[in-house]
Design a protein around this motif. Structure first.
Motif, PDB file in Angstrom:
ATOM      1  N   THR A  35       0.845  -1.189   0.000  1.00 19.39           N
ATOM      2  CA  THR A  35       0.000   0.000   0.000  1.00 19.39           C
ATOM      3  C   THR A  35       0.884   1.244   0.000  1.00 19.39           C
ATOM      4  O   THR A  35       2.109   1.153   0.170  1.00 19.39           O
ATOM      5  CB  THR A  35      -0.896   0.029   1.248  1.00 19.39           C
ATOM      6  OG1 THR A  35      -0.059   0.182   2.422  1.00 19.39           O
ATOM      7  CG2 THR A  35      -1.709  -1.252   1.369  1.00 19.39           C
ATOM      8  N   TYR A  36       0.267   2.404  -0.186  1.00 20.12           N
ATOM      9  CA  TYR A  36       1.033   3.643  -0.118  1.00 20.12           C
ATOM     10  C   TYR A  36       1.718   3.778   1.229  1.00 20.12           C
ATOM     11  O   TYR A  36       2.850   4.260   1.315  1.00 20.12           O
ATOM     12  CB  TYR A  36       0.123   4.853  -0.361  1.00 20.12           C
ATOM     13  CG  TYR A  36       0.821   6.164  -0.063  1.00 20.12           C
ATOM     14  CD1 TYR A  36       1.932   6.566  -0.794  1.00 20.12           C
ATOM     15  CD2 TYR A  36       0.383   6.983   0.992  1.00 20.12           C
ATOM     16  CE1 TYR A  36       2.593   7.753  -0.511  1.00 20.12           C
ATOM     17  CE2 TYR A  36       1.037   8.170   1.274  1.00 20.12           C
ATOM     18  CZ  TYR A  36       2.142   8.548   0.520  1.00 20.12           C
ATOM     19  OH  TYR A  36       2.798   9.728   0.813  1.00 20.12           O
ATOM     20  N   GLU A  37       1.070   3.318   2.288  1.00 17.20           N
ATOM     21  CA  GLU A  37       1.661   3.412   3.625  1.00 17.20           C
ATOM     22  C   GLU A  37       2.959   2.607   3.729  1.00 17.20           C
ATOM     23  O   GLU A  37       3.801   2.891   4.588  1.00 17.20           O
ATOM     24  CB  GLU A  37       0.647   2.939   4.673  1.00 17.20           C
ATOM     25  CG  GLU A  37      -0.490   3.918   4.939  1.00 17.20           C
ATOM     26  CD  GLU A  37      -1.442   4.079   3.774  1.00 17.20           C
ATOM     27  OE1 GLU A  37      -2.022   5.191   3.614  1.00 17.20           O
ATOM     28  OE2 GLU A  37      -1.622   3.099   3.001  1.00 17.20           O
ATOM     29  N   ASP A  38       3.109   1.605   2.846  1.00 10.55           N
ATOM     30  CA  ASP A  38       4.358   0.828   2.830  1.00 10.55           C
ATOM     31  C   ASP A  38       5.481   1.559   2.114  1.00 10.55           C
ATOM     32  O   ASP A  38       6.638   1.136   2.198  1.00 10.55           O
ATOM     33  CB  ASP A  38       4.127  -0.521   2.146  1.00 10.55           C
ATOM     34  CG  ASP A  38       3.233  -1.438   2.949  1.00 10.55           C
ATOM     35  OD1 ASP A  38       3.389  -1.496   4.176  1.00 10.55           O
ATOM     36  OD2 ASP A  38       2.358  -2.106   2.345  1.00 10.55           O
ATOM     37  N   MET A  39       5.161   2.640   1.412  1.00  9.30           N
ATOM     38  CA  MET A  39       6.197   3.397   0.699  1.00  9.30           C
ATOM     39  C   MET A  39       6.866   4.393   1.644  1.00  9.30           C
ATOM     40  O   MET A  39       6.920   5.600   1.407  1.00  9.30           O
ATOM     41  CB  MET A  39       5.589   4.124  -0.504  1.00  9.30           C
ATOM     42  CG  MET A  39       4.939   3.228  -1.547  1.00  9.30           C
ATOM     43  SD  MET A  39       6.087   2.122  -2.387  1.00  9.30           S
ATOM     44  CE  MET A  39       5.684   0.543  -1.629  1.00  9.30           C
ATOM     45  N   ALA A  48       5.674   7.936   2.008  1.00  3.96           N
ATOM     46  CA  ALA A  48       4.674   7.871   3.087  1.00  3.96           C
ATOM     47  C   ALA A  48       5.146   8.557   4.352  1.00  3.96           C
ATOM     48  O   ALA A  48       4.329   8.996   5.174  1.00  3.96           O
ATOM     49  CB  ALA A  48       4.318   6.413   3.381  1.00  3.96           C
ATOM     50  N   ASP A  49       6.463   8.678   4.536  1.00  2.00           N
ATOM     51  CA  ASP A  49       6.981   9.368   5.716  1.00  2.00           C
ATOM     52  C   ASP A  49       7.339  10.819   5.407  1.00  2.00           C
ATOM     53  O   ASP A  49       8.038  11.465   6.198  1.00  2.00           O
ATOM     54  CB  ASP A  49       8.182   8.624   6.305  1.00  2.00           C
ATOM     55  CG  ASP A  49       9.305   8.435   5.298  1.00  2.00           C
ATOM     56  OD1 ASP A  49       9.026   8.384   4.086  1.00  2.00           O
ATOM     57  OD2 ASP A  49      10.480   8.330   5.717  1.00  2.00           O
ATOM     58  N   GLY A  50       6.868  11.336   4.256  1.00  6.69           N
ATOM     59  CA  GLY A  50       6.944  12.769   4.002  1.00  6.69           C
ATOM     60  C   GLY A  50       8.161  13.277   3.281  1.00  6.69           C
ATOM     61  O   GLY A  50       8.325  14.495   3.138  1.00  6.69           O
ATOM     62  N   ARG A  51       9.019  12.402   2.765  1.00  4.61           N
ATOM     63  CA  ARG A  51      10.212  12.873   2.054  1.00  4.61           C
ATOM     64  C   ARG A  51       9.884  13.215   0.601  1.00  4.61           C
ATOM     65  O   ARG A  51       8.982  12.633   0.010  1.00  4.61           O
ATOM     66  CB  ARG A  51      11.307  11.796   2.098  1.00  4.61           C
ATOM     67  CG  ARG A  51      11.978  11.660   3.449  1.00  4.61           C
ATOM     68  CD  ARG A  51      12.931  10.478   3.505  1.00  4.61           C
ATOM     69  NE  ARG A  51      12.198   9.219   3.462  1.00  4.61           N
ATOM     70  CZ  ARG A  51      12.162   8.389   2.431  1.00  4.61           C
ATOM     71  NH1 ARG A  51      12.812   8.700   1.319  1.00  4.61           N
ATOM     72  NH2 ARG A  51      11.476   7.266   2.495  1.00  4.61           N
ATOM     73  N   ILE A  52      10.659  14.142   0.029  1.00  3.07           N
ATOM     74  CA  ILE A  52      10.461  14.535  -1.365  1.00  3.07           C
ATOM     75  C   ILE A  52      10.775  13.365  -2.282  1.00  3.07           C
ATOM     76  O   ILE A  52      11.828  12.731  -2.176  1.00  3.07           O
ATOM     77  CB  ILE A  52      11.338  15.742  -1.719  1.00  3.07           C
ATOM     78  CG1 ILE A  52      10.775  17.021  -1.088  1.00  3.07           C
ATOM     79  CG2 ILE A  52      11.449  15.914  -3.235  1.00  3.07           C
ATOM     80  CD1 ILE A  52      11.608  18.247  -1.348  1.00  3.07           C
TER      81      ILE A  52
END
Length: 557
Positions: free
Chosen positions: A308-312, A380-384
């Motif tokens: 899922t996107y949360e896994d990215m 998912a943790d906010g990095r560019i």
């Protein structure tokens, strides 16, 4: 008394039920697969082990590591336990899974795991083995193949260049690679690992190519051309390889055509409709390339499937974990951002592009505008994400018969990976942080980065010029006879160049006096202290002088 006995009996039943439930819950927590799969369905899963076992068996089984890989780890790697990553998966653990599975796949030294094909009904028994830490499904990604692109809009060279770039001129000129070619940079001395489908290595575009090793991880053999198999298996890999390493005057010139190449076949092409990519092949390929000495990885692949996107988030997907381990060993991984577009409710990036030590590449058109299919971030943790961009439409490529054009982040990726190779050719002591900082600080959107362009379109000569003024240049490198070390100096003093083998044996020390404000040069004639010519191979030079303390690698042909 009878009441007490009955009460105690019920207490025992309740205790057993709770214990059984806790055990079952603990067991199922080990397994992560798609729900509602039939019990008799065979699926491919990763089996992760708790450790590599004790005793002499596991310690003795270490993969051979080339001198070049050892040098790269020492020069660019982090302070990690290399012995763990070189040690094979415990064969006793792998053998113990065999009665429960249909087929054993690839073991991963880095992940301490093995991929297997197993019936879903057997997963609980597999998870019950005491040395099994967890089981997850092997992710796949199925995508449409790249098709020929007639979206032409090429800007022809306005000045005479060293090569006749033909229609590949714009894709190189946009990121200003041609400027670096003018400076004599072409990837020499740098090893690039390609992770892709098969490659038509007999194509005219690759007649010059220095191919060190090849391996087909689908069929377990060294034949990556598949000349006797399904011909379209060569399609995608041939195109991406031509973008970075091709050399046919008037047709296609690659970014790093003089680099050394490791070609890993990790994609399955079933027919002309879809391509299936399985992440265990990718992991096996990058482990193979790392120990053979890869400096750069160009990977035009991506894995999503049940992720899922949360896994990215840079730490969950298997290929992302493997890419980060490669980075810790000094390998610079460049990966396609993906072709998912930006219309979905959540960002569409794919693994391992989400890695915090992976350079994810988006795609722009020939004028530098983002293309509609290019996936967006952030992670998912906010990095560019993406990190950088290059041309991904109307890219000149070699195809199975002749030349054509292709579109996708599959092609912007090798353009950027090639630039990384040119930077490492000129700055062999740069690590991932140096390369990343130089590229992102000088790209087109450096001052207004976002989750669409990242830091923008690459500017190769500006990235090269981002280094400090006081640096040593060794040329020609590789050399057949002599090498010149040239450097600026800020004050009078003595300069010395110590040359060692990769085994740390001293070959020769060269010394000279320098004057303030003058450019100084020392020369090595390719001989040792006794005046005997040294063998071909890799050497390490330590250069010391006023405000100079550098290490660089040398290649003697």
């Amino acid at each position: 008394m009878r009441v007490n006995i009955v009460f105690r009996f019920f207490l025992v039943i309740i205790f057993c039920w709770v214990s059984s439930s806790a055990s079952f819950q603990s067991l199922t927590d080990k397994i992560r697969i798609r729900p509602d799969l039939p019990a008799d369905q065979v699926i491919k899963v990763w089996v992760f082990f708790t450790d590599k076992g004790g005793g002499d068996v596991s310690l003795a089984k270490c993969v051979p590591v080339t001198d070049k890989a050892l040098w790269r780890r020492a020069m660019r790697g982090a302070d990690v336990d290399n012995t763990f990553y070189d040690r094979e998966v415990n064969p006793v653990y792998v053998s113990a899974t065999e009665p429960l599975v249909e087929k054993i796949g690839y073991p991963s030294r880095w992940l301490n795991a093995v991929s297997v094909e197993v019936k879903t009904a057997k997963l609980s028994k597999l998870a019950d083995l005491p040395f099994v830490r967890r089981i997850t499904e092997v992710a796949k990604f199925i995508r449409k193949p790249v098709v020929a692109d007639d979206n032409l809009g090429f800007r022809k060279p306005a000045v005479t260049t060293d090569h006749d770039y033909g229609d590949s001129y714009n894709q190189l000129n946009q990121i200003r690679v041609i400027d670096l070619h003018h400076q004599g940079l072409s990837g020499a001395g740098v090893t690039i690992l390609m992770l892709d489908s098969g490659y038509k290595v007999s194509h005219q575009a690759f007649s010059h190519l220095d191919i060190d090793s090849t391996y087909d991880f689908i069929n377990n053999d060294p034949d990556v051309e598949d000349s006797s198999g399904y011909i379209d298996q060569q399609y995608h890999g041939t195109m991406t390889l031509s973008v970075i390493g091709g050399l046919t005057e008037g047709e296609v010139i690659g970014v790093a055509y003089d680099a050394t190449y490791l070609l890993a076949k990790t994609e399955i092409s079933h027919d002309n409709i879809e391509i299936e990519i399985e992440e265990d092949y990718w992991v096996a390929g990058i482990e193979w390339g790392e120990h053979l000495g890869a400096d750069v990885v160009s990977s035009s692949l991506g894995y999503s499937d049940w992720y899922t996107y949360e896994d990215m988030d840079g730490k969950s997907a298997v290929t992302t974990v493997a890419a980060d381990i490669a980075a810790s060993l000094g390998v610079i991984v460049v990966n396609s951002m993906g072709n998912g577009g930006r219309t979905a409710a959540k960002p569409t990036l794919i693994a391992p592009a989400d890695g915090d030590s992976v350079i994810a590449v988006g795609a722009v058109d020939f004028e530098g505008s983002i293309l509609g299919f290019s996936s967006n971030g952030p992670s998912a943790d906010g990095r560019i994400k993406p990190d950088l961009c290059a041309q991904g439409s109307g890219v000149r490529v070699a195809v199975l018969e002749g030349y054509s054009y292709g579109s996708g982040t599959s092609f912007s990726c090798p353009l950027v990976a090639g630039v990384v190779a040119l930077l490492l050719e000129a700055r062999p002591n740069w690590d991932y942080g140096d390369v990343y900082a130089a590229l992102t600080a000088t790209a087109s959107h450096a001052d207004n980065s976002d989750s669409v362009y990242g830091y923008g379109v690459v500017n190769a000569p500006a990235a090269l010029g981002a280094a400090a003024v006081d640096h040593v240049v060794a040329y020609p490198n590789p050399c057949s006879t002599s090498i010149t070390f040239e450097f600026p100096v800020s004050e009078p003093g003595e300069v010395s160049v110590q040359i060692f083998t990769v085994a740390a044996e001293e070959v020769i020390t060269i010394k000279g006096k320098v004057l303030s404000g003058k450019s100084a040069a020392l020369h090595w004639n390719g001989c040792n202290q006794a005046g005997e010519e040294v063998a071909a191979g890799i050497y390490i030079a330590y250069i010391q002088g006023p405000n100079i303390n550098e290490i660089t690698k040398l290649f003697k042909l």
